[in-house]
Scaffold this active site. Structure first.
Site, mmCIF file in Angstrom:
data_model
loop_
_atom_site.group_PDB
_atom_site.id
_atom_site.type_symbol
_atom_site.label_atom_id
_atom_site.label_comp_id
_atom_site.label_asym_id
_atom_site.label_seq_id
_atom_site.Cartn_x
_atom_site.Cartn_y
_atom_site.Cartn_z
ATOM 1 N N GLY A 185 59.332 40.449 21.671
ATOM 2 C CA GLY A 185 59.638 41.869 21.640
ATOM 3 C C GLY A 185 58.801 42.649 20.650
ATOM 4 O O GLY A 185 59.039 43.837 20.429
ATOM 5 N N ASP A 200 54.425 50.524 24.494
ATOM 6 C CA ASP A 200 53.822 49.431 23.735
ATOM 7 C C ASP A 200 52.324 49.648 23.563
ATOM 8 O O ASP A 200 51.778 49.485 22.469
ATOM 9 C CB ASP A 200 54.057 48.094 24.448
ATOM 10 C CG ASP A 200 55.524 47.715 24.509
ATOM 11 O OD1 ASP A 200 56.344 48.427 23.908
ATOM 12 O OD2 ASP A 200 55.837 46.704 25.164
ATOM 13 N N GLU A 218 49.453 45.545 33.121
ATOM 14 C CA GLU A 218 50.753 44.880 32.949
ATOM 15 C C GLU A 218 51.643 45.106 34.182
ATOM 16 O O GLU A 218 52.326 44.196 34.637
ATOM 17 C CB GLU A 218 51.433 45.379 31.668
ATOM 18 C CG GLU A 218 52.649 44.557 31.307
ATOM 19 C CD GLU A 218 52.923 44.470 29.806
ATOM 20 O OE1 GLU A 218 52.042 44.815 28.992
ATOM 21 O OE2 GLU A 218 54.024 44.036 29.458
#
Ligand code: ADP
Ligand code: MG
Length: 401
Positions: free
Chosen positions: A134, A182, A170
């Site tokens: 994470g 992210d 992704e």
């Protein structure tokens, strides 16, 4: 930095000598607050951390790309011209190990996004970002490769454009339906600051955190419970958010405020309502955190972090017993605030702590895990750090397209 040394060593092992065109690196990230808001066009306040993935790169004189990682057993090689065909196939038919979808997916996504030179490359990767915890090792690997290829292939994209490339890789190449937070945090982060990210416009504003000046540190408690975005939980939450927005007649949950919640409660089933309430209140908590940092300083934001955790646990239901234990133990030991960070279902919690209490809070978390019969957590501090960058070698300027 050992990841840099390791990446260069892996490149030398791969190619048989020490020649290296250059190294590029990108950090992992911790999200201070604003969770599961990114794919709802909302706000998030992540910061890049002082753990990075490094790509050591060497050009080769054919148009092939080979990727290797210290975290993976074997290198993978494809012709640049085969990338399109490869990623047009369903994942199961590509014959690729999952990890290789990240670096090769970035190469594919970059070529879909920009005009690029067709230059063969060896890419050796090493990282000190914990993988699958994470802290976004995925954005870190994407950033190291994206910034490297952006330079070597002369694509000339900005960090924000490269963040879109990372997300495309992704989402489409790896098949993880994640938002863009992210990549934005990893690619655009700044020393000692978080970035206020508007996920609708992709505007980024650096926000001074002043943790060190306030005598504060961020402690990461890595539960070591593996999460996986490919699993159903994340997709299920996204679907609930889309359902909520559609029922309420808005393009995204970003377009709702707490004034809309009574109407939402009438129109939505109970579970979908709680998903919506998390996103709506979380967006407000991000904005409140930014306001409090400016008005009252870093010591004033703890209860917002803790409220975020409660909302993720009770309304969005993406926490897990280990994350709750980490948060509860940190608060009981004197943390100013604590919350899960990242997508949830495992991974890490963060705690904002007085620097001189950090080791007591860490010990308390370890003891609480032992008392609950959980495997010991990994606990360490992180510091808000600079985003992706090139450590460009002069050799790159002599590479012929
Ligand atoms: P997180 O981003 O939270 O670390 P993800 O599940 O999004 O977790 O991404 C982890 C995946 O990214 C790994 O399973 C692996 O496929 C890939 N990955 C990340 N870092 C590396 C690395 N240094 N080398 C190889 N693969 C990596
Ligand atoms: Mg990730």
């Amino acid at each position: 930095m050992t990841a840099s040394t390791d990446a260069r060593a892996l490149l030398a092992e791969l190619t048989g000598d020490a020649a290296c065109t250059g190294t590029w690196s990108a950090p992992g990230r911790a999200n201070l607050i604003g969770e599961h808001t990114d794919y709802n066009d909302g706000f998030a306040l992540p910061f890049a951390i002082d753990r990075r993935t490094v790509a050591a790169v060497r050009v080769r004189d054919d148009a092939r790309i080979r990727v290797a990682s210290t975290a993976a057993p074997a290198p993978v090689e494809v012709a640049i011209d085969d990338l399109d065909g490869l990623f047009a196939l369903p994942p199961a038919e590509r014959g690729l190990p999952e990890w290789a979808g990240y670096p090769l997916g970035v190469a594919w996504a970059l070529r879909r996004t920009a005009a690029t030179a067709r230059i063969g490359v060896e890419i050796a990767l090493a990282s000190d970002v914990p993988v699958g915890s994470g802290l976004s090792s995925s954005a870190a690997i994407e950033g190291a490769v994206a910034f490297a290829l952006n330079d070597v292939w002369r694509a000339d994209l900005t960090p924000v454009q490269l963040a879109r490339v990372g997300r495309l890789a992704e989402n489409e190449a790896v098949g993880a339906p994640t938002g863009i937070m992210d990549q934005m945090a990893s690619f655009c982060g700044q020393q000692d600051a978080a970035i206020l990210l508007d996920c609708r416009t992709l505007d980024v504003r650096p926000i001074d955190l002043g943790f060190a000046a306030a005598g504060l540190e961020v402690l990461v408690i890595d539960t070591r419970v593996e999460h996986s975005h490919a699993d159903g939980g994340y997709a299920d939450r996204r679907a609930a958010c889309e359902r909520g927005a559609a029922t309420l007649g808005v393009p995204a949950l970003r377009d709702l405020t707490s004034d809309d919640l009574p109407r939402a409660a009438e129109l939505l089933d109970e579970t979908t309502f709680r998903r919506v309430r998390h996103v709506v209140t979380e967006n407000q908590r991000v904005l409140d955190t930014v306001a409090r940092l400016a008005a009252d300083g870093a010591r004033a934001i703890g209860d917002l972090l803790t409220a975020s955790h409660a909302s993720l646990r009770d309304d969005f239901e993406v926490s897990c017993p280990e994350l709750d234990t980490a948060v509860d133990a940190a608060l009981a030991a004197g943390a100013l605030g604590a919350r899960m960070t990242g997508g949830g279902f495992g991974g890490c919690a963060i705690a904002l702590v007085d620097a001189d209490r950090a080791s007591q809070v860490a010990d308390a978390a370890v003891q609480a895990f032992a008392a609950s019969g959980f495997a010991p957590p990994r606990v360490f501090t992180v510091h808000p750090s600079a985003g992706a960058r090139s450590d460009r070698s002069p050799a790159i300027d002599s590479v012929e397209a």
